[in-house]
Design an enzyme around this catalytic site. Structure first.
Site, PDB file in Angstrom:
ATOM      1  N   TYR A   1      -0.990  -0.381  10.601  1.00 52.12           N
ATOM      2  CA  TYR A   1      -1.340  -0.743   9.215  1.00 52.12           C
ATOM      3  C   TYR A   1      -0.188  -0.367   8.280  1.00 52.12           C
ATOM      4  CZ  TYR A   1      -3.538  -1.049   4.669  1.00 52.12           C
ATOM      5  OH  TYR A   1      -3.801  -1.375   3.354  1.00 52.12           O
TER       6      TYR A   1
ATOM      7  N   SER B   1       0.864  -1.193   0.000  1.00 47.98           N
ATOM      8  CA  SER B   1       0.000   0.000   0.000  1.00 47.98           C
ATOM      9  C   SER B   1       0.887   1.225   0.000  1.00 47.98           C
ATOM     10  CB  SER B   1      -0.867   0.006   1.266  1.00 47.98           C
ATOM     11  OG  SER B   1      -1.465   1.274   1.463  1.00 47.98           O
TER      12      SER B   1
HETATM   13  P1  NDP Z   1     -11.628  -5.808   1.127  1.00 48.14           P
HETATM   14  O1  NDP Z   1     -11.991  -5.614   2.556  1.00 48.14           O
HETATM   15  O2  NDP Z   1     -12.660  -5.526   0.098  1.00 48.14           O
HETATM   16  O3  NDP Z   1     -11.058  -7.298   0.909  1.00 48.14           O
HETATM   17  C1  NDP Z   1     -10.173  -7.874   1.827  1.00 48.14           C
HETATM   18  C2  NDP Z   1     -10.083  -9.356   1.574  1.00 48.14           C
HETATM   19  O4  NDP Z   1      -9.145  -9.913   2.529  1.00 48.14           O
HETATM   20  C3  NDP Z   1     -11.404 -10.071   1.774  1.00 48.14           C
HETATM   21  O5  NDP Z   1     -11.594 -11.009   0.734  1.00 48.14           O
HETATM   22  C4  NDP Z   1     -11.226 -10.800   3.103  1.00 48.14           C
HETATM   23  O6  NDP Z   1     -11.919 -12.051   3.083  1.00 48.14           O
HETATM   24  C5  NDP Z   1      -9.718 -11.070   3.088  1.00 48.14           C
HETATM   25  N1  NDP Z   1      -9.217 -11.317   4.436  1.00 48.14           N
HETATM   26  C6  NDP Z   1      -9.113 -10.456   5.478  1.00 48.14           C
HETATM   27  N2  NDP Z   1      -8.654 -11.086   6.570  1.00 48.14           N
HETATM   28  C7  NDP Z   1      -8.463 -12.383   6.205  1.00 48.14           C
HETATM   29  C8  NDP Z   1      -8.008 -13.540   6.907  1.00 48.14           C
HETATM   30  N3  NDP Z   1      -7.648 -13.493   8.191  1.00 48.14           N
HETATM   31  N4  NDP Z   1      -7.958 -14.710   6.229  1.00 48.14           N
HETATM   32  C9  NDP Z   1      -8.305 -14.779   4.931  1.00 48.14           C
HETATM   33  N5  NDP Z   1      -8.734 -13.714   4.213  1.00 48.14           N
HETATM   34  C10 NDP Z   1      -8.818 -12.536   4.855  1.00 48.14           C
HETATM   35  O7  NDP Z   1     -10.348  -4.891   0.896  1.00 48.14           O
HETATM   36  P2  NDP Z   1      -9.419  -4.632  -0.397  1.00 48.14           P
HETATM   37  O8  NDP Z   1      -9.810  -5.446  -1.551  1.00 48.14           O
HETATM   38  O9  NDP Z   1      -9.316  -3.180  -0.550  1.00 48.14           O
HETATM   39  O10 NDP Z   1      -8.011  -5.120   0.206  1.00 48.14           O
HETATM   40  C11 NDP Z   1      -7.201  -6.100  -0.403  1.00 48.14           C
HETATM   41  C12 NDP Z   1      -5.754  -5.805  -0.060  1.00 48.14           C
HETATM   42  O11 NDP Z   1      -5.366  -4.564  -0.651  1.00 48.14           O
HETATM   43  C13 NDP Z   1      -5.463  -5.663   1.429  1.00 48.14           C
HETATM   44  O12 NDP Z   1      -4.215  -6.280   1.698  1.00 48.14           O
HETATM   45  C14 NDP Z   1      -5.372  -4.159   1.645  1.00 48.14           C
HETATM   46  O13 NDP Z   1      -4.555  -3.833   2.727  1.00 48.14           O
HETATM   47  C15 NDP Z   1      -4.756  -3.743   0.322  1.00 48.14           C
HETATM   48  N6  NDP Z   1      -4.960  -2.349  -0.058  1.00 48.14           N
HETATM   49  C16 NDP Z   1      -6.215  -1.793  -0.116  1.00 48.14           C
HETATM   50  C17 NDP Z   1      -6.357  -0.476  -0.527  1.00 48.14           C
HETATM   51  C18 NDP Z   1      -7.686   0.211  -0.551  1.00 48.14           C
HETATM   52  O14 NDP Z   1      -7.719   1.454  -0.489  1.00 48.14           O
HETATM   53  N7  NDP Z   1      -8.793  -0.493  -0.661  1.00 48.14           N
HETATM   54  C19 NDP Z   1      -5.197   0.308  -0.960  1.00 48.14           C
HETATM   55  C20 NDP Z   1      -3.943  -0.379  -0.826  1.00 48.14           C
HETATM   56  C21 NDP Z   1      -3.846  -1.664  -0.434  1.00 48.14           C
HETATM   57  P3  NDP Z   1     -12.770 -12.652   4.309  1.00 48.14           P
HETATM   58  O15 NDP Z   1     -13.257 -11.504   5.127  1.00 48.14           O
HETATM   59  O16 NDP Z   1     -13.866 -13.414   3.643  1.00 48.14           O
HETATM   60  O17 NDP Z   1     -11.813 -13.538   5.021  1.00 48.14           O
HETATM   61  C1  8X3 Z   2      -5.107   1.537   1.800  1.00 43.85           C
HETATM   62  C2  8X3 Z   2      -4.809   2.923   1.344  1.00 43.85           C
HETATM   63  O1  8X3 Z   2      -4.300   5.276   2.133  1.00 43.85           O
HETATM   64  O2  8X3 Z   2      -6.242   4.156   3.098  1.00 43.85           O
HETATM   65  O3  8X3 Z   2      -3.935   0.811   1.938  1.00 43.85           O
HETATM   66  O4  8X3 Z   2      -4.018   3.505   3.753  1.00 43.85           O
HETATM   67  S1  8X3 Z   2      -4.833   4.006   2.656  1.00 43.85           S
END
Ligand code: NDP
Ligand code: 8X3
Length: 241
Positions: A153, A140
């Site tokens: 985070y 991220s």
């Molecule tokens: P979502 O919350 O939409 O998706 C997160 C996914 O992670 C879900 O499918 C959830 O599945 C899974 N997950 C969380 N905890 C667990 C666990 N313990 N075991 C297995 N699966 C898990 O978020 P995003 O799609 O945005 O996030 C995906 C990735 O991208 C993350 O690593 C996030 O930090 C990163 N990210 C997101 C950004 C944003 O602004 N959205 C920007 C930069 C990075 P379930 O709950 O079914 O287990």
């Molecule tokens: C998710 C993006 O800027 O909310 O990783 O941390 S931010």
């Protein structure tokens, strides 16, 4: 290996957001998808939509034993993994370090760091045996640019970035590529999770911003996965426009 066989991507966190969009795109492109996450009902629904080229596996990525069992029991037609997309992750809370909840900190470390490490260490030997593979880790911008309340985070995502480079150092010459993909603000369920179900508060995060869409990240993951093997994309940073 018969190059006419469909390739396989193993995606952690495919029940929502980036992971789900990635599963759909790779499926459209003719890949096999191993879709994982804790919410089995969502995985079943997605698997039904994707068809026979998809394998749903429900487990908690922060549970080492569950990760190992899931990978050990992969059916033979799904165990040649070309791409591991370490996407499962979350942020919990936005309190300053003096007020933050230690259980939230534990869960972020357990998922974003330990979960990613467990999946990598468990799947990597399969890639080494196959002589090819690509690990794409979801970092991220929070791993490079601090913001108030980002504390643990941001720390976990800095780990992802540095771990990716160190993995790369171990894997040079072994046919395994490693990429750290580092997005900024993207509208998924991320903020709903961060604010523990408060959708109103979550929607404020994206107000007046041209956010990144999950499909943008899926396309980037597909592009990274299909580069020629003589290059390695180390790191991609994408911010909202
Ligand atoms: P979502 O919350 O939409 O998706 C997160 C996914 O992670 C879900 O499918 C959830 O599945 C899974 N997950 C969380 N905890 C667990 C666990 N313990 N075991 C297995 N699966 C898990 O978020 P995003 O799609 O945005 O996030 C995906 C990735 O991208 C993350 O690593 C996030 O930090 C990163 N990210 C997101 C950004 C944003 O602004 N959205 C920007 C930069 C990075 P379930 O709950 O079914 O287990
Ligand atoms: C998710 C993006 O800027 O909310 O990783 O941390 S931010």
């Amino acid at each position: 290996m018969n190059s006419n066989l469909p390739k396989t991507i193993f995606i952690t966190g495919a029940t929502s957001g980036f992971g789900k969009a990635t599963a759909k795109l790779f499926n459209e492109k003719g890949w096999q998808t191993i879709i994982t996450g804790r919410r089995a009902d969502r995985l079943e629904e997605l698997a039904e939509e994707l068809g026979q080229n998809s394998l749903p596996l429900s487990f908690d990525v922060s549970d080492r034993q569950s990760v190992q069992t899931a990978v050990k029991n992969l059916p033979p037609n799904f165990n040649k993994i070309s791409v591991l997309c370490n996407n499962a992750g979350l942020a919990l809370g936005l309190e300053g370090a003096d007020n933050a909840n230690l259980d939230d900190w534990d869960q972020m470390i357990d998922t974003n760091i330990k979960g990613l490490v467990y999946a990598t260490r468990t799947i990597l030997p399969l890639m080494i045996d196959n002589g090819e593979g690509h690990i794409i880790n979801l970092g991220s911008v929070a791993g490079s640019y601090p913001y108030p309340g980002g504390n643990v985070y941001g720390g976990t995502k800095a780990f992802v970035s540095q771990f990716s480079l160190n993995l790369r150092a171990d894997l040079v010459g072994k046919g395994i590529n490693v990429t750290s993909l580092e997005p900024g603000l993207a509208e998924t369920e991320f903020s709903i999770v961060r604010f523990k179900g408060d959708r109103e508060k979550a929607s404020q995060v994206y107000k007046n911003t041209k956010v990144i869409k999950p499909e943008d990240i899926a396309e980037t993951i597909f592009w990274v996965s299909t580069r020629p093997k003589n290059i390695n994309i180390n790191r991609i940073e994408i911010m909202a426009g």
